[in-house]
Enzyme design. Sequence first.
Site, PDB file in Angstrom:
ATOM      1  CD  GLU A   6      -2.912  -1.119   0.030  1.00 48.38           C
ATOM      2  OE1 GLU A   6      -2.835  -0.190  -0.797  1.00 48.38           O
ATOM      3  OE2 GLU A   6      -3.724  -2.057  -0.068  1.00 48.38           O
ATOM      4  CG  HIS A  60      -4.326  -0.037   5.417  1.00 47.36           C
ATOM      5  ND1 HIS A  60      -5.710   0.002   5.349  1.00 47.36           N
ATOM      6  CD2 HIS A  60      -3.940  -1.093   4.636  1.00 47.36           C
ATOM      7  CE1 HIS A  60      -6.135  -0.973   4.562  1.00 47.36           C
ATOM      8  NE2 HIS A  60      -5.075  -1.661   4.135  1.00 47.36           N
ATOM      9  CG  HIS A  75      -7.276  -5.399   6.513  1.00 45.70           C
ATOM     10  ND1 HIS A  75      -6.687  -6.406   5.777  1.00 45.70           N
ATOM     11  CD2 HIS A  75      -7.021  -4.258   5.821  1.00 45.70           C
ATOM     12  CE1 HIS A  75      -6.104  -5.903   4.704  1.00 45.70           C
ATOM     13  NE2 HIS A  75      -6.288  -4.592   4.718  1.00 45.70           N
ATOM     14  CG  HIS A 125      -8.827  -2.754   1.311  1.00 48.85           C
ATOM     15  ND1 HIS A 125      -7.992  -2.404   0.267  1.00 48.85           N
ATOM     16  CD2 HIS A 125      -7.995  -3.120   2.326  1.00 48.85           C
ATOM     17  CE1 HIS A 125      -6.732  -2.561   0.618  1.00 48.85           C
ATOM     18  NE2 HIS A 125      -6.706  -2.996   1.877  1.00 48.85           N
TER      19      HIS A 125
END
Length: 217
Positions: free
Chosen positions: A75, A94, A96, A158
């Site tokens: 990413e 970032h 999940h 995502h």
Amino acid sequence: MEQLKELVHTAKELYRTGLVRGTSGNVSIRDPENPDRMWITPSAIPYDEITTEDLVQVDLESGTPVRGSRKPSSETPMHSAIYRLRSDVRAVVHTHSTYATMFACAGEEIPTVHYLIAEIGDRVPVADYAVYGSEELARNAVEALKSAGANGALLKNHGVITVGENLSSAYVRAEIIETVAQLAFGAKLIGRCETLSPEQLEETRKKFVSYFAVSKR
């Protein structure tokens, strides 16, 4: 560099608290000595094994690794694009995380059911889907943050992206998004999802100036 130790510590905390699983997610900081570069976690290395030697320095404009022997996170384009867009951002997280990602998979914004969401903005926008690691995803994430004037966003199907003036604030915002997602999910199950207005959130933000002062030092 002390900031690199903090970056590794934050990556391990994301794993320890369950905001990421396996090798998913990534963390970066803008290089304090060169604002046109960033340091980011490596690709495909378990969080409990990462050391400062595994971190990669990347040029923000070209996306080219400058220092470090590892492959930078997939990413990297998204992190680089955010730093180029917002000069105030010094860290990007970032994740999940489960409940927030459930909302992302539904393509649905997290309802403003709790005042903590004021730290993110008046809402948590949803960035359009694009394959992970792509320039398209980077553009979509940047557009979502920009359009909502937010410090965090959901990435459709995502996960979650948050930004901050330091690692602590970006990390706290990732925690907040997951916490409010859990509360919103529960409220929906109960069948009554009361939300706060932009005016109520702004009132909260004014109080947050002192409330989050310690974490933003």
